[in-house]
Design an enzyme around this catalytic site. Sequence first.
Site, PDB file in Angstrom:
ATOM      1  N   SER A 199      39.710 -44.306 -32.405  1.00 21.07           N
ATOM      2  CA  SER A 199      41.133 -43.968 -32.469  1.00 21.07           C
ATOM      3  C   SER A 199      41.936 -44.916 -31.599  1.00 21.07           C
ATOM      4  O   SER A 199      41.482 -45.369 -30.547  1.00 21.07           O
ATOM      5  CB  SER A 199      41.349 -42.526 -31.995  1.00 21.07           C
ATOM      6  OG  SER A 199      42.732 -42.232 -31.896  1.00 21.07           O
TER       7      SER A 199
ATOM      8  N   LYS B   4      37.123 -41.291 -28.621  1.00 23.28           N
ATOM      9  CA  LYS B   4      36.775 -40.747 -29.939  1.00 23.28           C
ATOM     10  C   LYS B   4      35.877 -41.737 -30.689  1.00 23.28           C
ATOM     11  O   LYS B   4      36.138 -42.942 -30.713  1.00 23.28           O
ATOM     12  CB  LYS B   4      38.047 -40.483 -30.744  1.00 23.28           C
ATOM     13  CG  LYS B   4      37.828 -39.625 -31.991  1.00 23.28           C
ATOM     14  CD  LYS B   4      39.178 -39.271 -32.613  1.00 23.28           C
ATOM     15  CE  LYS B   4      39.040 -38.194 -33.680  1.00 23.28           C
ATOM     16  NZ  LYS B   4      38.248 -38.641 -34.825  1.00 23.28           N
TER      17      LYS B   4
ATOM     18  N   HIS C 123      25.795 -23.682 -50.178  1.00 16.29           N
ATOM     19  CA  HIS C 123      27.206 -23.323 -50.375  1.00 16.29           C
ATOM     20  C   HIS C 123      28.012 -23.554 -49.079  1.00 16.29           C
ATOM     21  O   HIS C 123      29.021 -22.885 -48.842  1.00 16.29           O
ATOM     22  CB  HIS C 123      27.363 -21.854 -50.809  1.00 16.29           C
ATOM     23  CG  HIS C 123      26.627 -21.516 -52.053  1.00 16.29           C
ATOM     24  ND1 HIS C 123      27.187 -21.618 -53.302  1.00 16.29           N
ATOM     25  CD2 HIS C 123      25.348 -21.077 -52.241  1.00 16.29           C
ATOM     26  CE1 HIS C 123      26.302 -21.251 -54.212  1.00 16.29           C
ATOM     27  NE2 HIS C 123      25.172 -20.925 -53.586  1.00 16.29           N
TER      28      HIS C 123
ATOM     29  N   GLU D  25      31.490 -43.542 -43.725  1.00  7.51           N
ATOM     30  CA  GLU D  25      32.759 -43.740 -44.441  1.00  7.51           C
ATOM     31  C   GLU D  25      32.742 -45.040 -45.231  1.00  7.51           C
ATOM     32  O   GLU D  25      33.252 -45.103 -46.361  1.00  7.51           O
ATOM     33  CB  GLU D  25      33.912 -43.723 -43.440  1.00  7.51           C
ATOM     34  CG  GLU D  25      34.123 -42.368 -42.784  1.00  7.51           C
ATOM     35  CD  GLU D  25      35.021 -42.410 -41.561  1.00  7.51           C
ATOM     36  OE1 GLU D  25      35.238 -41.353 -40.958  1.00  7.51           O
ATOM     37  OE2 GLU D  25      35.486 -43.514 -41.192  1.00  7.51           O
TER      38      GLU D  25
END
Length: 464
Positions: free
Chosen positions: A318, A324, A188, A331
Amino acid sequence: MTTFRIERDSMGEMEIPQDALYGASTERAIRNFPISGLQMPDEFIKAMGLLKYACALANYDLGKLDKEKADLIEKAALEVYEGKLMQHFPLEVFQTGSATSSNMNANEVIANRVSQMAGQSIGSKIPVHPNDDVNMSQSSNDLMPTALHVSLAIALKNNLLPALEILEAELNKKVQEWGDIVKIGRTHLMDATPLTLAQEFSGYAAQVKKSIERTHKAIDALKELAIGGTAVGTGINCPPGFPEKVIAILREKTGIDFIRARNAFEAQAARDDCVEVAGYLSTISASLSKIANDIRLLASGPRSGIGEIILPATQPGSSIMPGKVNPVMSEMLIQVCIYTMGLCQSVVMCGKDGHFELNVTIPLIAHALHRPIEALSNGIRIFAEKCVAGIQVNKERCKELVDRSLMLVTALNPYIGYDKSAYVAKKAFVENKTLKEVVLEEGLLDEATLNKILDPMSMTHTKK
């Protein structure tokens, strides 16, 4: 300047580019269907070439074609199968639903290539005729469903299966490496009892293993071929023994155990087998999405998230935030899976359009299954090689999260009971203390016993 020649079909004359090997029927389809620019899959076109080769050989064996014609058709058809004539197959997906236009495209290209080989002019239909010779003993209505099954089975066998096997192997390497790394489990999205990182990744490896099994099932679903049914399944104009000879050649060339359809009417009127394949591909996509999502979540941070694993840095993350790094491979694969599930839903919709003796969505089914197989195969392989293979463990972070977790309290249940264990967990949370501190303060257990009970590694062992 483009020069043109004139060719004739049953509807009259057509002007065709001089260097094109296709003929009048194909040119009509080019003009009739300027819809999307999405061309028929290369894999489907190659399968048509293989089928025309097999049909010519079968017709020769049965005495329907003389040796000269059969040899020439076989040579030209093999060039199609090998992808050497791809520029002569310009037709797009949104065409006649039986893919008759694509069948005639293949017939005309092969006939005209034979004319070239024989020193005759393109379009002369000498020494072979596209309908009478190249299409002998066939109909678009049995050949195109056959090409669909053959091309998809080949793609699954040669592309998707190897990609999944690479991913399974990389995951299993991690399972072997990470057996001693204890981490906190999560259900959960909340803290649960500990497990090892190897156990967690063994679940991913098992998912991929099942995906491999599902791919084999998808190939099995495609093994029945419609060839021999001709127009409506009755086999009109198809000589006895023809489909068996064609299928024997296909088995030899592909290494896939194709068989003749148990019922020719079902094989041409329905595309249920392709709907079944779409279901397998959707399941595989859902499975891979779960894996890719988990991996990027486990790597989230690197300082403000979970950060238990470290993904390979493949590109800057980025345009404005220096340093970053994003989980781009996860993805990518997730997008591929969404793309696959969307197109597979189109196949489900196509499956219901088998009106009477023919399904008329074959070109769209070919597109909607071949493109996901291609994308999945590439996406899985790249994800395995550029992400999974290079994953590293943040051992300190794994230990920190285990030590801070309150769900180790579960191991106390057999000793102090559920209610007291819940009390300990809540008090530790409110007072920002460890479970051990609260248990000792309350005098519930001695320290030696407590240390043994709360050993995280002992909680990861499967009890026999």
